[in-house]
Design a protein around this motif. Structure first.
Motif, mmCIF file in Angstrom:
data_model
loop_
_atom_site.group_PDB
_atom_site.id
_atom_site.type_symbol
_atom_site.label_atom_id
_atom_site.label_comp_id
_atom_site.label_asym_id
_atom_site.label_seq_id
_atom_site.Cartn_x
_atom_site.Cartn_y
_atom_site.Cartn_z
ATOM 1 N N HIS A 54 -15.946 51.265 39.368
ATOM 2 C CA HIS A 54 -15.183 50.111 38.910
ATOM 3 C C HIS A 54 -15.952 48.814 39.187
ATOM 4 O O HIS A 54 -16.911 48.804 39.966
ATOM 5 C CB HIS A 54 -13.817 50.096 39.590
ATOM 6 N N GLU A 109 -6.315 46.043 39.846
ATOM 7 C CA GLU A 109 -6.456 46.841 38.628
ATOM 8 C C GLU A 109 -7.887 47.281 38.362
ATOM 9 O O GLU A 109 -8.112 48.202 37.572
ATOM 10 C CB GLU A 109 -5.931 46.050 37.420
ATOM 11 N N THR A 110 -8.860 46.639 39.006
ATOM 12 C CA THR A 110 -10.262 46.926 38.670
ATOM 13 C C THR A 110 -11.079 47.314 39.896
ATOM 14 O O THR A 110 -12.281 47.085 39.940
ATOM 15 C CB THR A 110 -10.907 45.702 38.001
ATOM 16 N N LEU A 130 -1.870 49.513 44.806
ATOM 17 C CA LEU A 130 -2.925 50.509 44.606
ATOM 18 C C LEU A 130 -2.564 51.749 45.420
ATOM 19 O O LEU A 130 -2.740 51.783 46.638
ATOM 20 C CB LEU A 130 -4.284 49.960 45.042
ATOM 21 N N THR A 149 -3.583 57.240 42.560
ATOM 22 C CA THR A 149 -4.441 56.778 41.464
ATOM 23 C C THR A 149 -5.829 57.396 41.529
ATOM 24 O O THR A 149 -6.595 57.307 40.577
ATOM 25 C CB THR A 149 -4.607 55.249 41.513
#
Length: 259
Positions: A127, A220-221, A245, A249
């Motif tokens: 990421h 998100e990243t 987070l 995930t």
């Protein structure tokens, strides 16, 4: 309840572990209680491994002492591209069985180990934002991962932070190497922090979890890689889950050393 999106990372082939008749190639104290020790096979080729994996030292049974055969895991400090022996870094515990053995070893001594082991490795594609968090010798596999990223050009074009927590300045190691990475890659940030600093320390203070609570993250990243004592890892996971987070995930990856 919102469905959690799972990161579909690339699976990589891992070599099958095997017991290896080995010997000590080199030893060196790199902090007041921290030993760097290199192992190599006595007769066969070096085993293949990926950064983040570990080897297990074989402690042979000793009937006279009432000791059974044991395996003690130690993360690999070395990076495959460096070549040479398999290097690990170990914190020595006073009176510990494995620590007593490791402290006594000299180059050329025979020692058996099982390798490679573990599934703690970089999940690709990486990421844009990466956070590595280590306490003590939890730095060991993260160092190997970071060198792999540097070798592949993956520290370019992304923001990567390494948080490294220990108690005292005497517990720090690999500072020059990590500072060098920081100087070479503009997106790489190294934050060593001491929970019990001395009067001469001018860097960050407090536990790594204190700093993570105060920081802002692009949830998100980002990916998070954790290694060290279990209490720290549980606390960090709780911090990130509160921010959205979740471990489900697959973007929080960790290796627990002890609780």
């Amino acid at each position: 309840m919102t469905e959690i999106e799972r990161f579909q990372f690339e699976k990589i082939p891992l070599s099958r572990p095997r017991q290896i008749e080995g010997r000590v190639a080199d030893t060196a104290m790199i902090a007041h209680d921290t030993l760097r020790i290199a192992f190599e096979p006595r007769s066969e080729a070096m085993f293949d491994f990926v950064p983040g994996q570990y080897l297990s030292l074989v402690l042979q049974a000793d009937e006279e002492q009432g000791l059974r055969r044991e395996l003690r895991p130690y993360s690999l400090w070395s990076h495959p591209a460096e070549g040479g022996p398999a290097v690990t870094v170990v914190r020595l515990i006073e009176g510990g069985r494995a620590s007593s053995l490791l402290r006594s070893l000299e180059p050329g001594d025979d020692v058996d180990f099982v390798a490679p082991l573990g599934s703690f490795y970089l999940r690709r594609p990486l990421h844009p934002h990466l956070h590595f968090v280590a306490t003590g010798t939890g730095l060991v596999p993260l160092r190997s991962m970071l060198l792999e990223m540097a070798d592949k050009g993956e520290l370019e074009g992304r923001e990567t932070t390494l948080w490294f927590g220990v108690r005292h300045e005497a517990d720090l190691f690999a500072m020059d190497e990590l500072r060098d990475l920081e100087s070479r890659f503009s997106g790489f940030r190294f934050v060593p922090t001491l929970s019990q600093p001395g009067p001469e320390w001018t860097g960050a203070t407090g536990r790594v979890t204190d700093h993570l609570r105060d920081a802002t993250f692009p949830i998100e990243t980002m990916q998070v890689y954790l290694c060290g004592n279990g209490a720290m890892i549980d606390e960090v996971v709780t911090i990130f889950e509160a921010l959205g987070l979740h471990r489900q995930t697959r973007r929080i990856v960790y290796e627990k050393y002890f609780d």
